[in-house]
Design a protein around this motif. Sequence first.
Motif, mmCIF file in Angstrom:
data_model
loop_
_atom_site.group_PDB
_atom_site.id
_atom_site.type_symbol
_atom_site.label_atom_id
_atom_site.label_comp_id
_atom_site.label_asym_id
_atom_site.label_seq_id
_atom_site.Cartn_x
_atom_site.Cartn_y
_atom_site.Cartn_z
ATOM 1 N N THR A 10 0.838 -1.199 0.000
ATOM 2 C CA THR A 10 0.000 0.000 0.000
ATOM 3 C C THR A 10 0.873 1.250 0.000
ATOM 4 O O THR A 10 0.567 2.227 -0.671
ATOM 5 N N ARG A 11 1.968 1.200 0.735
ATOM 6 C CA ARG A 11 2.889 2.346 0.747
ATOM 7 C C ARG A 11 3.430 2.612 -0.654
ATOM 8 O O ARG A 11 3.466 3.758 -1.113
ATOM 9 N N PHE A 12 3.823 1.549 -1.366
ATOM 10 C CA PHE A 12 4.358 1.709 -2.715
ATOM 11 C C PHE A 12 3.279 2.225 -3.668
ATOM 12 O O PHE A 12 3.527 3.151 -4.452
ATOM 13 N N ALA A 13 2.066 1.635 -3.623
ATOM 14 C CA ALA A 13 0.981 2.071 -4.505
ATOM 15 C C ALA A 13 0.597 3.519 -4.223
ATOM 16 O O ALA A 13 0.314 4.279 -5.157
ATOM 17 N N THR A 14 0.608 3.906 -2.963
ATOM 18 C CA THR A 14 0.284 5.286 -2.612
ATOM 19 C C THR A 14 1.348 6.235 -3.131
ATOM 20 O O THR A 14 1.030 7.293 -3.683
ATOM 21 N N TRP A 15 2.597 5.858 -3.002
ATOM 22 C CA TRP A 15 3.693 6.683 -3.511
ATOM 23 C C TRP A 15 3.623 6.801 -5.028
ATOM 24 O O TRP A 15 3.822 7.872 -5.583
ATOM 25 N N ARG A 16 3.291 5.704 -5.692
ATOM 26 C CA ARG A 16 3.311 5.656 -7.152
ATOM 27 C C ARG A 16 2.072 6.291 -7.776
ATOM 28 O O ARG A 16 2.172 7.040 -8.735
ATOM 29 N N PHE A 17 0.891 5.977 -7.267
ATOM 30 C CA PHE A 17 -0.348 6.377 -7.927
ATOM 31 C C PHE A 17 -1.241 7.303 -7.110
ATOM 32 O O PHE A 17 -2.149 7.914 -7.663
ATOM 33 N N GLY A 18 -1.032 7.373 -5.812
ATOM 34 C CA GLY A 18 -1.990 8.049 -4.945
ATOM 35 C C GLY A 18 -1.927 9.559 -4.968
ATOM 36 O O GLY A 18 -0.865 10.164 -5.009
ATOM 37 N N LYS A 19 -3.090 10.151 -4.960
ATOM 38 C CA LYS A 19 -3.231 11.596 -4.806
ATOM 39 C C LYS A 19 -4.005 11.812 -3.516
ATOM 40 O O LYS A 19 -5.135 11.352 -3.372
ATOM 41 N N ARG A 20 -3.394 12.489 -2.581
ATOM 42 C CA ARG A 20 -4.032 12.727 -1.277
ATOM 43 C C ARG A 20 -5.262 13.605 -1.462
ATOM 44 O O ARG A 20 -5.197 14.668 -2.070
ATOM 45 N N VAL A 21 -6.380 13.132 -0.929
ATOM 46 C CA VAL A 21 -7.642 13.853 -1.072
ATOM 47 C C VAL A 21 -7.985 14.596 0.214
ATOM 48 O O VAL A 21 -8.520 15.694 0.165
ATOM 49 N N GLY A 22 -7.691 13.980 1.350
ATOM 50 C CA GLY A 22 -8.005 14.646 2.597
ATOM 51 C C GLY A 22 -7.763 13.775 3.802
ATOM 52 O O GLY A 22 -7.289 12.641 3.691
ATOM 53 N N GLU A 23 -8.088 14.318 4.951
ATOM 54 C CA GLU A 23 -7.892 13.636 6.224
ATOM 55 C C GLU A 23 -9.123 13.893 7.087
ATOM 56 O O GLU A 23 -9.691 14.974 7.054
ATOM 57 N N ASP A 24 -9.539 12.880 7.841
ATOM 58 C CA ASP A 24 -10.697 13.055 8.705
ATOM 59 C C ASP A 24 -10.267 13.444 10.112
ATOM 60 O O ASP A 24 -9.078 13.577 10.410
ATOM 61 N N GLU A 25 -11.252 13.613 10.981
ATOM 62 C CA GLU A 25 -10.969 14.059 12.348
ATOM 63 C C GLU A 25 -10.248 13.020 13.186
ATOM 64 O O GLU A 25 -9.718 13.326 14.241
ATOM 65 N N PHE A 26 -10.200 11.766 12.718
ATOM 66 C CA PHE A 26 -9.517 10.703 13.455
ATOM 67 C C PHE A 26 -8.071 10.508 13.001
ATOM 68 O O PHE A 26 -7.361 9.680 13.541
ATOM 69 N N GLY A 27 -7.644 11.233 11.978
ATOM 70 C CA GLY A 27 -6.285 11.115 11.476
ATOM 71 C C GLY A 27 -6.138 10.133 10.321
ATOM 72 O O GLY A 27 -5.038 9.913 9.843
ATOM 73 N N ASN A 28 -7.232 9.535 9.854
ATOM 74 C CA ASN A 28 -7.185 8.656 8.687
ATOM 75 C C ASN A 28 -6.976 9.512 7.445
ATOM 76 O O ASN A 28 -7.588 10.571 7.305
ATOM 77 N N VAL A 29 -6.126 9.048 6.517
ATOM 78 C CA VAL A 29 -5.810 9.811 5.322
ATOM 79 C C VAL A 29 -6.391 9.086 4.107
ATOM 80 O O VAL A 29 -6.216 7.880 3.954
ATOM 81 N N TYR A 30 -7.065 9.840 3.217
ATOM 82 C CA TYR A 30 -7.775 9.281 2.069
ATOM 83 C C TYR A 30 -7.057 9.626 0.778
ATOM 84 O O TYR A 30 -6.571 10.743 0.605
ATOM 85 N N TYR A 31 -7.013 8.635 -0.137
ATOM 86 C CA TYR A 31 -6.304 8.781 -1.406
ATOM 87 C C TYR A 31 -7.183 8.333 -2.561
ATOM 88 O O TYR A 31 -8.125 7.553 -2.389
ATOM 89 N N GLU A 32 -6.813 8.816 -3.738
ATOM 90 C CA GLU A 32 -7.482 8.425 -4.972
ATOM 91 C C GLU A 32 -6.415 8.342 -6.049
ATOM 92 O O GLU A 32 -5.472 9.123 -6.070
ATOM 93 N N GLY A 33 -6.562 7.380 -6.957
ATOM 94 C CA GLY A 33 -5.614 7.271 -8.054
ATOM 95 C C GLY A 33 -5.806 5.999 -8.849
ATOM 96 O O GLY A 33 -6.172 4.966 -8.306
ATOM 97 N N GLY A 34 -5.573 6.087 -10.152
ATOM 98 C CA GLY A 34 -5.745 4.920 -11.008
ATOM 99 C C GLY A 34 -7.218 4.624 -11.229
ATOM 100 O O GLY A 34 -8.103 5.309 -10.734
#
Length: 132
Positions: free
Chosen positions: A19-43
Amino acid sequence: MWNFIVQFFTWWNGQTMGTRFATWRFGKRVGEDEFGNVYYEGGMSSYGLPKRWVIYKGYAEASAIPPGWHGWMHHRTDVPPTKENYVTKEWQKQHRANQTGTPQAYRPPGSLAVAGERPRVTGDYDAWTPGN
């Protein structure tokens, strides 16, 4: 170093190495919620929809996603809560993580984990007995 070891050997704590590699390669950070979870989109998914994923802060627990982000993750809306003025509806309850397996879990009267007797059966139900 500890984070690397945890990510290499566990899948339930934050993110895996894949997941770290896929996020680095394809992920675009969309946002973060109040709990600290980070959301991504890509591909693109095999359904022709954009892939969306979350990197949890701490343990990976699907019930830790708040309602606004849940709708975005499941393609109910194309606009993430960070890009709109998302306000919870009056009928929505405050988010609580899944309590199963914890002392705060729901235990109905008569369950083995709670003292007391199970309520008697009422109405038109008759318990089966052999020979009847």
